[in-house]
Design a protein around this motif. Structure first.
Motif, PDB file in Angstrom:
ATOM      1  N   THR A  56     -10.675  16.237  15.312  1.00  0.00           N
ATOM      2  CA  THR A  56     -10.134  17.067  13.944  1.00  0.00           C
ATOM      3  C   THR A  56     -10.418  18.148  14.140  1.00  0.00           C
ATOM      4  N   GLN A  57     -11.704  19.183  13.738  1.00  0.00           N
ATOM      5  CA  GLN A  57     -11.808  20.521  13.211  1.00  0.00           C
ATOM      6  C   GLN A  57     -10.999  20.964  13.204  1.00  0.00           C
ATOM      7  N   GLY A  58     -10.147  22.422  13.053  1.00  0.00           N
ATOM      8  CA  GLY A  58      -9.497  23.171  13.492  1.00  0.00           C
ATOM      9  C   GLY A  58      -8.091  23.091  12.602  1.00  0.00           C
ATOM     10  N   SER A  59      -7.195  21.254  12.881  1.00  0.00           N
ATOM     11  CA  SER A  59      -6.661  21.062  12.377  1.00  0.00           C
ATOM     12  C   SER A  59      -5.699  21.152  11.137  1.00  0.00           C
ATOM     13  N   THR A  60      -4.841  20.203  10.760  1.00  0.00           N
ATOM     14  CA  THR A  60      -4.310  20.169   9.538  1.00  0.00           C
ATOM     15  C   THR A  60      -3.923  18.968   9.308  1.00  0.00           C
ATOM     16  N   THR A  61      -4.946  18.023  10.147  1.00  0.00           N
ATOM     17  CA  THR A  61      -4.962  16.720   9.412  1.00  0.00           C
ATOM     18  C   THR A  61      -6.714  16.128   9.135  1.00  0.00           C
ATOM     19  N   ARG A  62      -6.119  16.135   7.733  1.00  0.00           N
ATOM     20  CA  ARG A  62      -8.441  15.896   6.820  1.00  0.00           C
ATOM     21  C   ARG A  62      -9.119  14.723   7.434  1.00  0.00           C
ATOM     22  N   PHE A  63     -10.176  14.725   8.108  1.00  0.00           N
ATOM     23  CA  PHE A  63     -10.051  13.205   8.832  1.00  0.00           C
ATOM     24  C   PHE A  63     -10.801  12.916   6.611  1.00  0.00           C
ATOM     25  N   VAL A  64     -10.880  11.214   7.738  1.00  0.00           N
ATOM     26  CA  VAL A  64     -12.009  10.518   6.345  1.00  0.00           C
ATOM     27  C   VAL A  64     -12.185   9.700   6.860  1.00  0.00           C
ATOM     28  N   PRO A  65     -14.151  10.088   6.790  1.00  0.00           N
ATOM     29  CA  PRO A  65     -14.884   9.133   7.200  1.00  0.00           C
ATOM     30  C   PRO A  65     -15.066   7.478   6.455  1.00  0.00           C
ATOM     31  N   GLY A  66     -14.799   6.476   7.444  1.00  0.00           N
ATOM     32  CA  GLY A  66     -14.800   5.086   6.389  1.00  0.00           C
ATOM     33  C   GLY A  66     -15.417   4.340   7.448  1.00  0.00           C
ATOM     34  N   ALA A 186     -22.535   4.842  -0.332  1.00  0.00           N
ATOM     35  CA  ALA A 186     -22.293   6.260   0.552  1.00  0.00           C
ATOM     36  C   ALA A 186     -21.418   7.574  -0.181  1.00  0.00           C
ATOM     37  N   GLY A 187     -21.330   6.725  -1.682  1.00  0.00           N
ATOM     38  CA  GLY A 187     -19.984   8.060  -2.429  1.00  0.00           C
ATOM     39  C   GLY A 187     -18.771   8.148  -1.580  1.00  0.00           C
ATOM     40  N   GLY A 188     -18.477   6.749  -1.774  1.00  0.00           N
ATOM     41  CA  GLY A 188     -16.616   5.881  -1.257  1.00  0.00           C
ATOM     42  C   GLY A 188     -16.277   5.750  -2.114  1.00  0.00           C
ATOM     43  N   LEU A 189     -14.923   5.149  -1.629  1.00  0.00           N
ATOM     44  CA  LEU A 189     -14.593   4.071  -2.845  1.00  0.00           C
ATOM     45  C   LEU A 189     -13.795   2.909  -1.404  1.00  0.00           C
ATOM     46  N   ALA A 190     -13.980   1.618  -2.477  1.00  0.00           N
ATOM     47  CA  ALA A 190     -13.610   0.375  -2.033  1.00  0.00           C
ATOM     48  C   ALA A 190     -13.068   0.013  -1.900  1.00  0.00           C
ATOM     49  N   VAL A 191     -12.075  -0.740  -0.914  1.00  0.00           N
ATOM     50  CA  VAL A 191     -10.616  -0.565  -0.966  1.00  0.00           C
ATOM     51  C   VAL A 191     -10.176  -2.476  -0.882  1.00  0.00           C
ATOM     52  N   ILE A 192      -9.379  -3.105  -0.623  1.00  0.00           N
ATOM     53  CA  ILE A 192      -9.179  -4.492  -0.421  1.00  0.00           C
ATOM     54  C   ILE A 192      -8.286  -4.300   1.537  1.00  0.00           C
ATOM     55  N   ALA A 193      -8.529  -4.525   1.634  1.00  0.00           N
ATOM     56  CA  ALA A 193      -7.542  -4.537   2.826  1.00  0.00           C
ATOM     57  C   ALA A 193      -6.363  -5.150   3.214  1.00  0.00           C
ATOM     58  N   HIS A 194      -5.612  -4.932   3.636  1.00  0.00           N
ATOM     59  CA  HIS A 194      -4.480  -6.142   3.748  1.00  0.00           C
ATOM     60  C   HIS A 194      -4.219  -6.827   2.574  1.00  0.00           C
ATOM     61  N   PRO A 195      -4.353  -7.500   1.727  1.00  0.00           N
ATOM     62  CA  PRO A 195      -4.437  -8.218   0.496  1.00  0.00           C
ATOM     63  C   PRO A 195      -3.435  -9.516   0.919  1.00  0.00           C
ATOM     64  N   LEU A 196      -2.217  -9.504   1.565  1.00  0.00           N
ATOM     65  CA  LEU A 196      -1.754 -10.313   1.430  1.00  0.00           C
ATOM     66  C   LEU A 196      -1.812 -11.296   2.820  1.00  0.00           C
ATOM     67  N   ARG A 197      -2.821 -10.809   3.230  1.00  0.00           N
ATOM     68  CA  ARG A 197      -3.258 -11.125   4.910  1.00  0.00           C
ATOM     69  C   ARG A 197      -3.927 -12.507   4.791  1.00  0.00           C
ATOM     70  N   PRO A 275      -3.087   7.476  -5.931  1.00  0.00           N
ATOM     71  CA  PRO A 275      -3.059   7.396  -4.103  1.00  0.00           C
ATOM     72  C   PRO A 275      -5.093   7.299  -4.671  1.00  0.00           C
ATOM     73  N   VAL A 276      -5.451   6.902  -3.951  1.00  0.00           N
ATOM     74  CA  VAL A 276      -7.117   6.714  -3.512  1.00  0.00           C
ATOM     75  C   VAL A 276      -6.943   7.880  -3.010  1.00  0.00           C
ATOM     76  N   TRP A 277      -6.597   8.871  -2.374  1.00  0.00           N
ATOM     77  CA  TRP A 277      -7.131  10.293  -2.218  1.00  0.00           C
ATOM     78  C   TRP A 277      -7.370  11.208  -3.912  1.00  0.00           C
ATOM     79  N   SER A 278      -6.508  10.471  -4.058  1.00  0.00           N
ATOM     80  CA  SER A 278      -6.663  11.767  -5.694  1.00  0.00           C
ATOM     81  C   SER A 278      -8.270  11.578  -6.157  1.00  0.00           C
ATOM     82  N   GLN A 279      -8.905  10.790  -5.951  1.00  0.00           N
ATOM     83  CA  GLN A 279     -10.416  10.192  -5.956  1.00  0.00           C
ATOM     84  C   GLN A 279     -11.418  11.220  -5.320  1.00  0.00           C
ATOM     85  N   PHE A 280     -11.031  11.293  -4.084  1.00  0.00           N
ATOM     86  CA  PHE A 280     -11.534  11.739  -2.931  1.00  0.00           C
ATOM     87  C   PHE A 280     -12.578  12.720  -2.506  1.00  0.00           C
TER      88      PHE A 280
END
Ligand code: AMP
Ligand code: MN
Ligand code: MN
Ligand code: MN
Length: 285
Positions: A56-66, A186-197, A275-280
């Protein structure tokens, strides 16, 4: 980040776990979809992150390690996504390595069971399919379909791989507080995935959300692959508001043959949510 990106997909899988596309191929799709933000979140591994980031380097898509961490909470399996993590964090890597060990042990038991019910040479074939990745139920489901024991993935899970079925082996993953702690270390944010599943009553869901907040959890997937209907989004949005959680969005993309989970295909987050990315970038690895 000051400007909110309009298109984000913060949950996807590559061949580093149970996805069909290599990390770089997935990155190409994320860029082609015009994503502003894209996270690779493989099950219990960060092995695909470097290749995805490089692509993704050099593109407008910002990569988020997860990463997507397998957790056992109150005897139920939950998935906790870590976003904006530093993959070099030793505590996180030790935790993920421990979970992959649990995966290996479970896979051995699943292989014996599946061979007994008529899936020959299941271990070697699953290893070949996974090509170095830790084995998941998805790999076994693909073999069941290949051998015509199921017509599709859904049926493979329903008939053989769900709790109570012949190929199912329960596993005790890691505790919710451990997963959150490693993500934070690891400096990240913890997110509950697919909460209705998760199969649980509304009151158990409330208990999960309260526990998660109490343990320092950060966000909830409000728009996600399996729950993209307006009513589902509304339900998750109200959970986020009620519990003061940030909102995330992710397709849970695994496979180009499942077009309903296309990368970047979800409706946007309700604007009232933070949005969660406000805290990235605010974590301290
Ligand atoms: P595991 O973590 O090895 O138990 O496998 C869980 C994975 O199986 C999930 O991440 C999904 O990718 C996949 N999965 C679970 N249920 C289904 C289903 N009904 N149809 C297709 N894939 C499923
Ligand atoms: Mn999966
Ligand atoms: Mn999941
Ligand atoms: Mn996932």
């Amino acid at each position: 980040m000051s400007d909110a990106p309009f298109c984000a997909d913060l949950h996807s899988h590559s061949t580093a776990s149970d996805g069909r596309l290599a990390p770089a191929e997935l990155a190409d799709r994320a860029m082609a979809a015009g994503l502003d933000l894209w996270a690779l979140t493989d099950h219990d591994t960060t092995a695909g992150l470097a290749a995805a980031h490089k692509q993704t380097q050099g593109s407008t898509t910002r990569f988020v390690p997860g990463v997507e961490i397998s957790v056992t909470w109150q005897r139920r399996t939950l998935h906790i996504v870590g976003l904006d993590i530093d993959p070099d964090c030793a505590e996180l890597q030790a935790g993920l390595s421990h979970i992959r060990g649990l995966r290996d042990a479970r896979a051995q038991r699943m292989i014996s069971k599946l061979e007994r019910i008529g899936l020959p040479d299941c271990g070697a074939r699953a290893e070949a399919l996974a090509a170095g990745a830790a084995l998941t139920r998805t790999h076994f489901a693909r073999l069941l379909v290949e051998d015509h024991l199921a017509v599709d993935m859904r049926q493979a899970f329903k008939r053989y791989l769900k709790p109570g079925k012949a190929g199912y082996v329960a596993s005790e993953w890691v505790a919710l507080d451990e997963a959150i702690r490693w993500i934070h270390q690891a400096g990240g944010l913890a997110v509950i995935a697919h909460p209705l599943r998760y199969r649980m009553t509304a009151s158990w869901r409330q208990r999960l959300l309260s526990d998660f907040v109490e343990l320092g959890g950060d966000a909830l997937e409000v728009c996600c692959g399996p729950s993209r209907q307006p009513a589902d989004i509304q339900t998750c949005a109200s959970y986020a508001t009620q519990h003061g959680l940030l909102a995330s969005i992710g397709s849970d993309f695994h496979d180009p043959d499942q077009p309903w989970t296309r990368l970047g295909s979800l409706p946007p987050l309700p604007t009232a949510l933070k949005p969660v990315w406000s805290q990235f970038g605010t974590g301290t690895p």
